[in-house]
Motif scaffolding. Structure first.
Motif, PDB file in Angstrom:
ATOM      1  N   GLN A 254     -15.229  71.893  82.134  1.00 13.07           N
ATOM      2  CA  GLN A 254     -15.113  70.446  81.963  1.00 13.07           C
ATOM      3  C   GLN A 254     -16.417  69.708  82.288  1.00 13.07           C
ATOM      4  OE1 GLN A 254     -12.362  68.358  84.624  1.00 13.07           O
ATOM      5  NE2 GLN A 254     -11.243  67.606  82.835  1.00 13.07           N
ATOM      6  N   GLU A 255     -17.272  70.356  83.058  1.00 10.84           N
ATOM      7  CA  GLU A 255     -18.603  69.806  83.322  1.00 10.84           C
ATOM      8  C   GLU A 255     -19.615  70.932  83.413  1.00 10.84           C
ATOM      9  OE1 GLU A 255     -19.101  67.177  86.642  1.00 10.84           O
ATOM     10  OE2 GLU A 255     -17.304  66.014  86.132  1.00 10.84           O
ATOM     11  N   VAL A 256     -20.740  70.750  82.756  1.00 10.75           N
ATOM     12  CA  VAL A 256     -21.916  71.600  82.905  1.00 10.75           C
ATOM     13  C   VAL A 256     -23.095  70.764  82.431  1.00 10.75           C
ATOM     14  CG1 VAL A 256     -21.656  72.650  80.616  1.00 10.75           C
ATOM     15  CG2 VAL A 256     -22.918  73.883  82.401  1.00 10.75           C
ATOM     16  N   GLY A 257     -24.256  70.940  83.063  1.00  8.08           N
ATOM     17  CA  GLY A 257     -25.395  70.123  82.668  1.00  8.08           C
ATOM     18  C   GLY A 257     -26.704  70.703  83.158  1.00  8.08           C
ATOM     19  N   VAL A 258     -27.774  69.928  82.976  1.00 10.52           N
ATOM     20  CA  VAL A 258     -29.135  70.400  83.269  1.00 10.52           C
ATOM     21  C   VAL A 258     -29.750  69.557  84.390  1.00 10.52           C
ATOM     22  CG1 VAL A 258     -29.711  71.517  81.103  1.00 10.52           C
ATOM     23  CG2 VAL A 258     -29.896  69.052  81.253  1.00 10.52           C
ATOM     24  N   PRO A 259     -29.370  69.796  85.629  1.00 10.42           N
ATOM     25  CA  PRO A 259     -29.878  68.961  86.715  1.00 10.42           C
ATOM     26  C   PRO A 259     -31.315  69.322  87.083  1.00 10.42           C
ATOM     27  CG  PRO A 259     -28.530  70.727  87.611  1.00 10.42           C
ATOM     28  CD  PRO A 259     -28.437  70.826  86.109  1.00 10.42           C
ATOM     29  N   ASP A 309     -31.137  61.510  84.610  1.00 10.02           N
ATOM     30  CA  ASP A 309     -31.622  62.151  83.387  1.00 10.02           C
ATOM     31  C   ASP A 309     -30.723  63.276  82.884  1.00 10.02           C
ATOM     32  OD1 ASP A 309     -33.996  60.534  83.370  1.00 10.02           O
ATOM     33  OD2 ASP A 309     -34.764  61.799  84.999  1.00 10.02           O
ATOM     34  N   LEU A 310     -29.440  63.215  83.164  1.00 14.36           N
ATOM     35  CA  LEU A 310     -28.522  64.285  82.769  1.00 14.36           C
ATOM     36  C   LEU A 310     -27.981  64.109  81.351  1.00 14.36           C
ATOM     37  CD1 LEU A 310     -26.506  64.660  86.095  1.00 14.36           C
ATOM     38  CD2 LEU A 310     -28.064  66.346  85.113  1.00 14.36           C
ATOM     39  N   GLY A 311     -28.320  63.018  80.687  1.00 18.92           N
ATOM     40  CA  GLY A 311     -27.721  62.712  79.398  1.00 18.92           C
ATOM     41  C   GLY A 311     -28.210  63.588  78.258  1.00 18.92           C
TER      42      GLY A 311
END
Length: 386
Positions: A254-259, A309-311
């Motif tokens: 449900q959530e994953v990103g590039v922190p 800047d996670l968008g």
């Protein structure tokens, strides 16, 4: 025999490009539609949206119809762009900030999870909003809230109380919206922290499917760096850990990103391609929902730096490298499906996550078991048996 292929869902957690979630206070229907045009254009099929609880229920006796109308318009805007919608209810926790109504704070200070008066108010809120959004045919899921376990320790609870709280509210959702998935969202401290008062089994026993949130700033990126195998397979590891407790139950990433700084800007496209490609081979996978749709405007103050800047898109609607990588991967999956590779091996978990909560650190990133799993994963998918 040809390998089995499936097509998981792909979506984004919707962070408005103009004004972050403060935009609910000054709703702009045209801005929402512009944002959804960005997402539809890269091939996504759904969005997860986050109405802010205290702005809908500022007093325990008041649920604002105007705020619900704005939420329903957002859902309609998604439909206009061919997107289905998952609605989170108790915000709660968003991008490092907590949003709670005044009637649970100051001299009213009470635990969301233990106080019966607060639970009565929450039940009314959950019932009203769930009934409203269920009238929209493109709403497919309702989650109690975004990582509600982040609201502890400010709201006291125990393992027993947090389970009972979630069960009670999920029952409310199912009665109010019987045709919609009812879900419970907790971040990975429930899986990895020995003293955490939310049970990992709640993720796989409560609600209609399992949700997991994979963030490599939890320590995994320190194991072997931004493009190391532990980092690139953490999403698959967490999905597999959940699958091991309920083998027949779908798991939604449900959530994953590039922190940042864990994943430097110049490596974010490669991280995206490889992380998503690794988790797609897991037969339990229901879908992948990226955090987040749009960056946060740096004119807004006091966020942790990584949150800005996670968008997938900038605030002025420019597609970023991670978005391009994800869009290309989605197009390939829609065209060719996902070959399901047979597991190369099965590893037995060193603990029983249902009964040995005080040993949860033994499956956390960097643990001996996790490192063994990562080493085996280099040769192909690795099952975990409980």
């Amino acid at each position: 025999m040809a390998p089995q292929t499936t097509t998981p869902r792909f979506g984004a957690n919707y962070v408005p490009s103009a004004g972050w979630f403060y935009s609910w206070l000054d709703y702009d229907r045209d801005a929402v539609r512009r944002d959804f045009a960005d997402l539809a254009g890269m091939g996504l099929d759904h969005v997860r949206v986050f109405p802010v609880w205290p702005w809908i229920q500022p007093n325990r006796a008041i649920i604002r119809e105007r705020a619900i109308a704005d939420l329903l318009d957002t859902i309609d805007a998604a439909a206009e762009h061919g997107l289905t919608v998952a609605v989170d209810l108790i915000q709660g926790h968003l991008s490092s900030f907590d949003f709670l109504p005044s009637w649970v704070l100051t001299w009213h200070r009470s635990s969301l999870f233990e106080d019966p008066t607060v639970r009565e108010g929450l039940t009314a809120y959950v019932d009203t909003v769930a009934r409203a959004v269920a009238t929209k045919p493109n709403v497919f899921a309702i989650t109690l809230g975004n990582e509600v376990n982040n609201l502890w320790p400010d709201s006291s609870t125990t393992v027993e109380a947090s389970t009972a709280w979630a069960h009670e509210l999920l029952t409310t959702v199912k009665k109010a919206a019987p045709g919609v998935l009812a879900l419970h969202s907790i971040f990975d401290d429930a899986w990895y922290k020995p003293d955490h008062p939310f049970h990992p089994a709640d993720a796989v026993d409560l609600g209609d499917l399992t949700t997991v949130h994979s963030w490599v700033f939890n320590g995994v990126s320190r194991v072997d760096g931004p493009l190391g195998p532990a980092t690139l397979t953490h999403a698959d590891y967490l999905v597999e850990l959940a699958r091991s407790l309920a083998p027949e139950r779908p798991v939604w990433l449900q959530e994953v990103g590039v922190p940042g700084p864990d994943i430097p800007v110049d490596l974010q496209a490669e991280f995206t391609r490889r992380t998503v490609s690794n988790v797609l081979t897991n037969p339990a996978l229901y879908g992948v929902t990226w955090w987040s749709s749009h960056d946060i405007d740096r004119r807004l103050l006091d966020f942790p730096d990584r949150e800005y800047d996670l968008g997938l898109f900038t605030v002025d609607h420019q597609r970023k490298p991670a978005a391009q990588a994800l869009s290309e991967l989605i197009a390939d999956v829609r065209l060719n499906g996902v070959p399901r590779q047979p597991p190369v091996t099965t590893l037995a978990a060193p603990i029983d996550l249902r009964t040995e909560l005080d040993r949860r650190a033994e499956v956390a990133p960097g643990s001996e078991f996790h490192r063994r799993w990562v080493a085996a994963r280099a040769d192909g998918p690795v099952r975990i048996s409980s």
